[in-house]
Write a protein that holds these residues in place. Structure first.
Motif, PDB file in Angstrom:
ATOM      1  N   VAL A  81       0.738  -1.210   0.006  1.00 55.44           N
ATOM      2  CA  VAL A  81      -0.031   0.283   0.065  1.00 55.44           C
ATOM      3  C   VAL A  81       1.029   1.246   0.165  1.00 55.44           C
ATOM      4  O   VAL A  81       1.888   1.272   0.703  1.00 55.44           O
ATOM      5  N   LYS A  83       1.737   5.326   0.520  1.00 53.12           N
ATOM      6  CA  LYS A  83       1.530   6.262   1.602  1.00 53.12           C
ATOM      7  C   LYS A  83       0.208   7.011   1.816  1.00 53.12           C
ATOM      8  O   LYS A  83      -0.482   7.045   2.729  1.00 53.12           O
ATOM      9  N   LYS A  86      -2.720   4.795   2.739  1.00 56.19           N
ATOM     10  CA  LYS A  86      -2.534   4.097   3.965  1.00 56.19           C
ATOM     11  C   LYS A  86      -2.944   5.515   4.923  1.00 56.19           C
ATOM     12  O   LYS A  86      -3.797   5.149   5.944  1.00 56.19           O
ATOM     13  N   GLU A  87      -2.597   6.541   4.644  1.00 57.82           N
ATOM     14  CA  GLU A  87      -3.210   7.920   5.527  1.00 57.82           C
ATOM     15  C   GLU A  87      -4.520   7.957   5.358  1.00 57.82           C
ATOM     16  O   GLU A  87      -5.278   8.319   6.521  1.00 57.82           O
ATOM     17  N   ASN A  90      -6.085   5.344   7.494  1.00 56.58           N
ATOM     18  CA  ASN A  90      -6.037   5.667   9.145  1.00 56.58           C
ATOM     19  C   ASN A  90      -6.447   6.898   9.629  1.00 56.58           C
ATOM     20  O   ASN A  90      -6.134   7.197  10.661  1.00 56.58           O
TER      21      ASN A  90
END
Length: 91
Positions: A81, A83, A86-87, A90
């Protein structure tokens, strides 16, 4: 999300017909498959990377009988995945 749902959403966002959108998505998937088959890494910056990895041959045991089974070397696709994705997940 299924492929037909993806086609409908992309067609809605781009203003293309569903038929044209399906042709574009099919061509993109085919291109990614060809690149992976040729051992190339496919990268979408911010989204992630697709890469072919080789799993080593190994010996496994069948539960209950303890019989050993040889599993040959296999190739599979690994996804890492990005960045930005992913951010997004999350946050």
């Amino acid at each position: 999300m299924k492929k037909t749902e993806l086609i409908a959403k992309v067609a809605e966002k781009t203003g293309l017909s569903k038929k044209d959108t399906q042709a574009v998505i099919d061509a993109a998937i085919e291109t990614i498959e060809e690149a992976l088959k040729n051992g190339e890494k496919v990268t979408f910056i911010g989204f992630g990377n697709f890469e072919v990895v080789t799993r080593a041959p190994r010996v496994a045991r069948v539960p209950g009988t303890n019989k050993e089974v040889k599993i040959p070397e296999t190739k599979t696709v690994k996804f890492k995945v990005g960045k930005k994705l992913k951010e997004l997940l999350n946050s």
